[in-house]
Design an enzyme around this catalytic site. Sequence first.
Site, PDB file in Angstrom:
ATOM      1  CG  ASN A  13      -1.635   1.147   1.429  1.00 35.26           C
ATOM      2  OD1 ASN A  13      -1.862   2.064   0.439  1.00 35.26           O
ATOM      3  ND2 ASN A  13      -2.052   1.535   2.500  1.00 35.26           N
ATOM      4  CD1 TRP A  14       3.799   1.270  -2.844  1.00 40.12           C
ATOM      5  CD2 TRP A  14       3.656   2.205  -4.714  1.00 40.12           C
ATOM      6  NE1 TRP A  14       4.614   0.449  -3.639  1.00 40.12           N
ATOM      7  CE2 TRP A  14       4.510   1.213  -4.827  1.00 40.12           C
ATOM      8  CE3 TRP A  14       3.577   3.094  -5.898  1.00 40.12           C
ATOM      9  CZ2 TRP A  14       5.287   0.909  -6.182  1.00 40.12           C
ATOM     10  CZ3 TRP A  14       4.148   2.718  -7.056  1.00 40.12           C
ATOM     11  CH2 TRP A  14       4.975   1.722  -7.065  1.00 40.12           C
ATOM     12  CE  LYS A  15       0.478   3.442   4.737  1.00 37.35           C
ATOM     13  NZ  LYS A  15       0.154   3.753   6.199  1.00 37.35           N
ATOM     14  CG  HIS A  98      -5.554   2.077   5.158  1.00 42.76           C
ATOM     15  ND1 HIS A  98      -5.174   3.004   5.756  1.00 42.76           N
ATOM     16  CD2 HIS A  98      -4.691   1.175   4.833  1.00 42.76           C
ATOM     17  CE1 HIS A  98      -4.039   2.477   6.184  1.00 42.76           C
ATOM     18  NE2 HIS A  98      -3.507   1.618   5.704  1.00 42.76           N
ATOM     19  CD  GLU A 100      -2.619   5.648   6.501  1.00 39.21           C
ATOM     20  OE1 GLU A 100      -2.686   5.680   5.300  1.00 39.21           O
ATOM     21  OE2 GLU A 100      -1.676   4.956   7.253  1.00 39.21           O
ATOM     22  CD  GLU A 170      -3.599  -2.512   7.024  1.00 43.63           C
ATOM     23  OE1 GLU A 170      -2.422  -3.119   6.817  1.00 43.63           O
ATOM     24  OE2 GLU A 170      -4.183  -1.334   7.005  1.00 43.63           O
ATOM     25  N   GLY A 176       2.097   2.278  10.574  1.00 41.07           N
ATOM     26  CA  GLY A 176       3.120   3.210  10.558  1.00 41.07           C
ATOM     27  C   GLY A 176       3.723   3.498  11.568  1.00 41.07           C
ATOM     28  CB  SER A 216       4.924  -1.741  12.017  1.00 40.14           C
ATOM     29  OG  SER A 216       4.702  -0.391  12.102  1.00 40.14           O
ATOM     30  N   GLY A 237       2.441  -1.244   4.336  1.00 43.50           N
ATOM     31  CA  GLY A 237       2.977   0.292   3.757  1.00 43.50           C
ATOM     32  C   GLY A 237       4.411   0.534   3.638  1.00 43.50           C
ATOM     33  N   GLY A 238       5.048   1.305   4.560  1.00 44.54           N
ATOM     34  CA  GLY A 238       6.323   1.729   4.631  1.00 44.54           C
ATOM     35  C   GLY A 238       7.321   0.613   3.894  1.00 44.54           C
TER      36      GLY A 238
END
Length: 253
Positions: A13-15, A98, A100, A170, A176, A216, A237-238
């Site tokens: 997930n590149w956001k 998600h 966010e 999640e 994150g 994470s 993500g990251g």
Amino acid sequence: MDKNFRRTVIAGNWKMNMTPTAAAAFIKELAPMVADADCDVVLCVPAIDIPAAVAAAEGTNIHIGAENVHFAESGAYTGEISADMLVDAGVEYVIIGHSERRQYFAETDETVNARTKAALAKNLKAIVCVGETLTQREQGITAETVSLQTKIALLGVSAEDMKNVIIAYEPVWAIGTGKTATSDQADEVCGIIRDVIAGLYGECVAKATTIQYGGSMNAKNAEELLSKVNVDGGLIGGASLKTADFTVIVKNG
Ligand code: PEP
């Protein structure tokens, strides 16, 4: 429960990261590194990156996903993107709900359900996110929270359509933050979600449904998390922004 009944899916997930140019370069670099993956490899990218990502991924085992989809077929929803538009652009997967989106864009369990049904109606694979906040975990209502989120997300979704549903567990406190759920915590909650699916659709559907962990996950902890019987992949993500780290996670999938 036997993991062989379901696909392991490692999805990035590149956001709001990567320009279209950077997306194409990243995928060109990643493709040979994950070409022999045993799992399904997915990159969910910003909407504007989709054409470049789809073109770069052509002929590889990398599948492209979006990060959101609107619930209406078309109409006066400025700035939104429909399932038809995603399919036409070559998208196969879409992240829905998600944390966010829930936190910053007023996404609710009801809109998650509407978006899920809109995606499934166009044969997109829906990666539906659920997870408790730190407060909810401390209040001892993790099971109730994720069960309710899962049940509402799947209202009106048929057993047949469940083949295109992935649930991503999640925990909000792990996204994150560098704080990962322990592998036992991840396994326990993914198991609770599987029990909810069994209650709704029966054991066969529950056994066949991919349930990912996200929060994470990285090159160091992926092996341990992915070894758990109820963890069928990851939403990352990251670590999905670095080809080497993402490749390590894929190799453990
Ligand atoms: C995510 O965005 O879904 C996620 C899990 O992020 P991170 O891996 O950075 O915690």
